[in-house]
Design an enzyme around this catalytic site. Sequence first.
Site, PDB file in Angstrom:
ATOM      1  N   SER A 191       0.843  -1.188   0.000  1.00 55.25           N
ATOM      2  CA  SER A 191       0.000   0.000   0.000  1.00 55.25           C
ATOM      3  C   SER A 191       0.881   1.242   0.000  1.00 55.25           C
ATOM      4  CB  SER A 191      -0.877  -0.012   1.265  1.00 55.25           C
ATOM      5  OG  SER A 191      -1.552   1.214   1.403  1.00 55.25           O
ATOM      6  N   ARG A 192       0.266   2.386  -0.373  1.00 55.28           N
ATOM      7  CA  ARG A 192       0.999   3.647  -0.271  1.00 55.28           C
ATOM      8  C   ARG A 192       1.235   3.986   1.191  1.00 55.28           C
ATOM      9  NH1 ARG A 192      -3.286   7.247  -3.315  1.00 55.28           N
ATOM     10  NH2 ARG A 192      -4.556   5.888  -2.020  1.00 55.28           N
ATOM     11  N   HIS A 236      -2.533   0.620 -14.060  1.00 55.08           N
ATOM     12  CA  HIS A 236      -2.327  -0.792 -14.423  1.00 55.08           C
ATOM     13  C   HIS A 236      -1.076  -0.984 -15.275  1.00 55.08           C
ATOM     14  CE1 HIS A 236      -6.895  -1.855 -13.833  1.00 55.08           C
ATOM     15  NE2 HIS A 236      -6.321  -1.396 -12.739  1.00 55.08           N
ATOM     16  N   LYS A 277      -9.389  -5.536 -14.466  1.00 51.57           N
ATOM     17  CA  LYS A 277      -9.964  -5.003 -15.693  1.00 51.57           C
ATOM     18  C   LYS A 277     -10.259  -3.534 -15.521  1.00 51.57           C
ATOM     19  CE  LYS A 277     -13.487  -3.915 -14.476  1.00 51.57           C
ATOM     20  NZ  LYS A 277     -13.964  -3.052 -13.360  1.00 51.57           N
ATOM     21  N   ARG A 330     -13.730   6.050  -9.750  1.00 53.18           N
ATOM     22  CA  ARG A 330     -14.604   5.951 -10.932  1.00 53.18           C
ATOM     23  C   ARG A 330     -14.996   7.306 -11.501  1.00 53.18           C
ATOM     24  NH1 ARG A 330     -14.476   2.220  -7.657  1.00 53.18           N
ATOM     25  NH2 ARG A 330     -14.552   0.078  -8.406  1.00 53.18           N
TER      26      ARG A 330
END
Length: 336
Positions: free
Chosen positions: A36-37, A79, A97, A166
């Site tokens: 994680s960051r 990604h 995805k 999103r």
Amino acid sequence: MTPPLRFGILGTGNIAHQFAQGVSASSRCLIQAVGSRSHQSARVFAQQHDVPGPHGSYDALLNDPEVDAVYISLPNSMHHEWTIKALQGGKHVLCEKPIACSEAQACEMFQAAEQAGLVLVEAFMYRSHPLTQAVLAEIRNGVVGRVKLIRASFCYHTNKVEGNVRFSPELAGGALMDVGCYCLDLARLVTAAEPVTIQCTGKRHSTGVDEYACGTLGYDNGLMATFCCGVSVQTDNTAMICGDKGFISVPVPWKPPQTGARYQIETMTPPKQDASRAKQPEKRVFELDAGGTLYGMEADDFAATVWNEKPPVVPGVDSLANMRVLEELRRRMVWI
Ligand SMILES: NC(=O)c1ccc[n+]([C@@H]2O[C@H](COP(=O)([O-])OP(=O)(O)OC[C@H]3O[C@@H](n4cnc5c(N)ncnc54)[C@H](OP(=O)(O)O)[C@@H]3O)[C@@H](O)[C@H]2O)c1
């Protein structure tokens, strides 16, 4: 017996939790580490899912020698970068995805996998559920005749805009990228072909992403695939594959349940609307159980590819072709 495939997860968000939970039911894979960051997020995640190796940076996870494969659960825009870094670091990659933001990016990712001699698979988990394979087998066996229409939707409504990946154009958000990609992937599974026409209309959110969109793909054999996707609207989230002899409907195609996953086949002569006819359309309902959790089966399929037991459930050619269509749809989107 082959020792379990040890996953390291990049990111501690929504899907990372679902993946870790699903994989905990697998006997072939385990979660070895999480990156994680923030150290704190990695520690909390590791505690929740009993993960031995929490790392406070993504690079630290890639350098963990106990990790065989990396599961990329980062925002879409990341990604490409982290898949290539993971492959260059000697790890197989299961990437969420949509695999990338463009066909060119996806190409580079698969080239990196080939150069490293490692496996890269896009994580379309619904392909690992036996329901998907059963529906495809019915279509190939001709139960609906010649397929002419595919109708699919994947929408949901969220109130969380602030801080939601999103709704971020920079992180390659939007409905098409988030959930529309499932409808496109199903069209590819069924048609195994390239669309020759592409149309898409999208509603632009104030942040700049498409908050919902509908589109049509046309194929040179006369087949059409229509889809609706959205992150601010609700639909039935079903898939229907229609041919000249009847149609198959899948009530829960994207996240089928572990038990009682259903599809139904209806043959419609005379027309269904004509209720006065004595002979009603034939309707057959099929129900099946999966051998494991959705994300556990996805991980197991991935491990089987790493161990050369079977080809990837999502072949690279499908990921590349999907990316080409997704990119084209985004480029040509007509905004309202
Ligand atoms: N297959 C499925 O069922 C499914 C379902 C949902 C999503 N997805 C896919 O999984 C990916 C992640 O989606 P998600 O729903 O898990 O998103 P999320 O809850 O927002 O998690 C994304 C994670 O990425 C890390 N991150 C790094 N840079 C970030 C940034 N600038 N802003 C926000 N997060 C950042 C964060 O982890 P750290 O803070 O720990 O670094 C964060 O928790 C997407 O590609 C999405 O399409 C797949």
